[in-house]
Design an enzyme around this catalytic site. Structure first.
Site, PDB file in Angstrom:
ATOM      1  N   LYS A 152      15.339 -45.887  83.123  1.00  0.00           N
ATOM      2  CA  LYS A 152      15.923 -45.625  84.447  1.00  0.00           C
ATOM      3  C   LYS A 152      16.646 -44.276  84.476  1.00  0.00           C
ATOM      4  O   LYS A 152      17.127 -43.803  83.448  1.00  0.00           O
ATOM      5  CB  LYS A 152      16.857 -46.771  84.876  1.00  0.00           C
ATOM      6  CG  LYS A 152      18.241 -46.768  84.282  1.00  0.00           C
ATOM      7  CD  LYS A 152      19.193 -47.682  85.075  1.00  0.00           C
ATOM      8  CE  LYS A 152      20.629 -47.422  84.616  1.00  0.00           C
ATOM      9  NZ  LYS A 152      21.654 -48.056  85.392  1.00  0.00           N
TER      10      LYS A 152
ATOM     11  N   LYS B 138      23.070 -41.481  85.179  1.00  0.00           N
ATOM     12  CA  LYS B 138      23.949 -40.311  85.279  1.00  0.00           C
ATOM     13  C   LYS B 138      24.630 -39.964  83.969  1.00  0.00           C
ATOM     14  O   LYS B 138      25.108 -38.858  83.797  1.00  0.00           O
ATOM     15  CB  LYS B 138      24.947 -40.476  86.411  1.00  0.00           C
ATOM     16  CG  LYS B 138      25.986 -41.549  86.226  1.00  0.00           C
ATOM     17  CD  LYS B 138      27.005 -41.469  87.336  1.00  0.00           C
ATOM     18  CE  LYS B 138      27.212 -42.791  88.040  1.00  0.00           C
ATOM     19  NZ  LYS B 138      27.525 -43.922  87.161  1.00  0.00           N
TER      20      LYS B 138
ATOM     21  N   LYS C  41      23.163 -50.522  75.192  1.00  0.00           N
ATOM     22  CA  LYS C  41      24.122 -49.494  74.760  1.00  0.00           C
ATOM     23  C   LYS C  41      24.389 -49.629  73.269  1.00  0.00           C
ATOM     24  O   LYS C  41      24.651 -48.651  72.572  1.00  0.00           O
ATOM     25  CB  LYS C  41      25.417 -49.590  75.581  1.00  0.00           C
ATOM     26  CG  LYS C  41      25.146 -49.387  77.059  1.00  0.00           C
ATOM     27  CD  LYS C  41      26.106 -48.499  77.803  1.00  0.00           C
ATOM     28  CE  LYS C  41      25.449 -48.114  79.127  1.00  0.00           C
ATOM     29  NZ  LYS C  41      26.176 -47.573  80.164  1.00  0.00           N
TER      30      LYS C  41
HETATM   31  P1  ATP Z   1      25.595 -44.967  83.547  1.00  0.00           P
HETATM   32  O1  ATP Z   1      24.533 -43.968  83.247  1.00  0.00           O
HETATM   33  O2  ATP Z   1      26.967 -44.482  83.293  1.00  0.00           O
HETATM   34  O3  ATP Z   1      25.348 -46.315  82.914  1.00  0.00           O
HETATM   35  P2  ATP Z   1      24.359 -45.361  86.069  1.00  0.00           P
HETATM   36  O4  ATP Z   1      23.837 -44.073  86.545  1.00  0.00           O
HETATM   37  O5  ATP Z   1      23.405 -46.323  85.510  1.00  0.00           O
HETATM   38  O6  ATP Z   1      25.576 -45.177  85.096  1.00  0.00           O
HETATM   39  P3  ATP Z   1      26.132 -47.078  87.565  1.00  0.00           P
HETATM   40  O7  ATP Z   1      27.459 -46.513  87.842  1.00  0.00           O
HETATM   41  O8  ATP Z   1      26.020 -48.080  86.465  1.00  0.00           O
HETATM   42  O9  ATP Z   1      25.075 -45.938  87.337  1.00  0.00           O
HETATM   43  O10 ATP Z   1      25.530 -47.732  88.857  1.00  0.00           O
HETATM   44  C1  ATP Z   1      25.953 -47.515  90.169  1.00  0.00           C
HETATM   45  C2  ATP Z   1      25.012 -48.171  91.113  1.00  0.00           C
HETATM   46  O11 ATP Z   1      23.793 -47.441  91.138  1.00  0.00           O
HETATM   47  C3  ATP Z   1      24.643 -49.618  90.755  1.00  0.00           C
HETATM   48  O12 ATP Z   1      24.553 -50.393  91.931  1.00  0.00           O
HETATM   49  C4  ATP Z   1      23.323 -49.470  90.106  1.00  0.00           C
HETATM   50  O13 ATP Z   1      22.553 -50.642  90.231  1.00  0.00           O
HETATM   51  C5  ATP Z   1      22.712 -48.311  90.860  1.00  0.00           C
HETATM   52  N1  ATP Z   1      21.775 -47.564  90.051  1.00  0.00           N
HETATM   53  C6  ATP Z   1      22.033 -46.953  88.879  1.00  0.00           C
HETATM   54  N2  ATP Z   1      20.945 -46.328  88.394  1.00  0.00           N
HETATM   55  C7  ATP Z   1      19.963 -46.564  89.293  1.00  0.00           C
HETATM   56  C8  ATP Z   1      18.590 -46.198  89.372  1.00  0.00           C
HETATM   57  N3  ATP Z   1      18.028 -45.461  88.437  1.00  0.00           N
HETATM   58  N4  ATP Z   1      17.884 -46.591  90.443  1.00  0.00           N
HETATM   59  C9  ATP Z   1      18.455 -47.327  91.415  1.00  0.00           C
HETATM   60  N5  ATP Z   1      19.740 -47.718  91.407  1.00  0.00           N
HETATM   61  C10 ATP Z   1      20.493 -47.341  90.364  1.00  0.00           C
END
Ligand code: ATP
Ligand code: LTN
Length: 332
Positions: free
Chosen positions: A196, A199, A114
């Site tokens: 990855k 969201k 980040k």
């Molecule tokens: P942000 O984009 O705000 O960092 P994020 O989409 O990465 O958020 P988180 O809220 O950090 O999501 O993660 C929620 C859960 O979803 C965690 O258990 C994380 O490991 C899982 N997760 C997030 N992105 C992925 C992905 N691309 N594939 C599988 N699991 C995911």
């Protein structure tokens, strides 16, 4: 009482990555681990470590709560709550910060990533984020924490902090174990399979499937996913990251192994495969959306969140008083 605990940040509409890596997995675990209690929360304090629009954030918190239930979590065995409504999380976060070293926090790859993306916008709270996450887990003495691959390092730090506290002040915390999602631990962006699916990325992104996207949009995004020119459905992350990512999605939903999928599409091109996958994903998400629409404006959603807040507050408050006592602060 054994506890499985996890949280998701309400930083946007959950993606297919969140669904396969987290939400769907919670449901599966709940069905398998029948003698465990499940604590699932909405990590809104973690969300504000990066700037959020209050109106959107409020909506995202409610959406996420409804989506958890829509995915099939059983409300009888679930304590569902909003992190900021249980003030012991902040109190415990402060204790964990006092226990963490700068060097440890500096090594966290999520923080480093980040920082690279936005070097001038890094808040102090983003830096101490893993201490708050450790607090979330240790407050409830969670035995297992199901998360995606990207959270492994944070979990290791949580274990270190638990052991450090136990060694210094006597046995206080359960040392938690990570439960890694087997298939779907890291779903990649459909347009750029080197990163990855996330969201908080651009909401117009064609590489990211949001759980509340219209079904025709979801199908379109899958059909236009980046692949390669070999046109053979074969799992090979290194040389064929795009198709391997799509196969991971296919496998996570259908439970077919990669070799079963390869066999099924032998002699067929990517068009057939993507067409089928588009239908499979749309059907799965369609079911979630149907339930979501029934829940989102219901009173029941608030009742579940109220009950969750009460139960979580009871356990967490008792625990933080115990910790303050061990530390010698206050008059507990
Ligand atoms: P942000 O984009 O705000 O960092 P994020 O989409 O990465 O958020 P988180 O809220 O950090 O999501 O993660 C929620 C859960 O979803 C965690 O258990 C994380 O490991 C899982 N997760 C997030 N992105 C992925 C992905 N691309 N594939 C599988 N699991 C995911
Ligand atoms: N950092 C996690 C969200 C999160 C979490 C937690 C997960 C906050 N606190 C406690 C499990 C347990 C994330 O970004 N996915």
């Amino acid at each position: 009482m054994n506890i499985v605990l996890s949280g998701v940040k309400p930083t946007g509409i959950p993606t297919l990555g969140n669904y396969l890596g987290a939400l769907k997995n919670f449901v599966k675990l709940q069905n398998e681990m029948t003698d465990y209690e499940f604590f699932i929360f909405i990590a809104d304090l973690h969300a504000i470590t990066i700037p959020q629009d209050p109106k959107e954030l409020r909506a995202n918190i409610r959406n996420l709560a409804a989506l958890y239930l829509a995915c099939g979590l059983n409300k009888e065995r679930l304590t569902l709550f909003i992190q900021s409504e249980v003030s012991a999380h902040i109190e415990m976060g402060n204790v964990m910060q006092s226990l963490s070293y700068m060097g440890e926090l500096e090594r966290m790859t999520q923080f480093k990533d980040k920082m690279i993306k936005n070097p001038n916008g890094v808040t102090a709270a983003l830096f101490t984020y893993p201490a708050l996450m450790a607090a979330d887990i240790l407050l409830y003495d969670a035995k297992f924490v199901p998360v995606g691959d990207d959270q492994k390092q944070h979990l290791e730090l949580t274990r270190d902090l638990a052991n450090r506290f136990n060694n210094r002040f006597g046995d206080t915390f359960q040392v938690p174990e990570i439960l890694l999602t087997k298939v779907g631990a890291r779903i990649k962006d459909l347009q750029d399979p080197s990163k990855k699916m996330s969201k908080s990325d651009d909401s117009q992104s064609k590489g990211c499937i949001y759980l509340l996207d219209p079904l025709n949009v979801i199908k379109k995004k899958i059909k236009s996913a980046v692949t390669d020119s070999e046109a053979i459905v074969r799992y090979d992350v290194e040389n064929k990251p795009g198709i391997s990512n799509l196969m991971t999605i296919y496998s996570a939903i259908t439970n077919l192994s990669f070799s079963e999928i390869e066999k099924k599409y032998e002699g067929k091109g990517y068009g057939d495969f993507k067409g089928d996958l588009a239908e499979i994903v749309a059907e799965e998400i369609g079911k979630v959306q149907e339930k979501y629409n029934q829940i989102i404006n219901s009173k029941e959603l608030d009742e579940i969140l109220n009950q969750g807040r009460e139960r979580a507050t009871q356990i967490a408050t008792r625990k933080i008083h115990k910790i303050y006592h061990k530390l010698g602060i206050g008059r507990f």
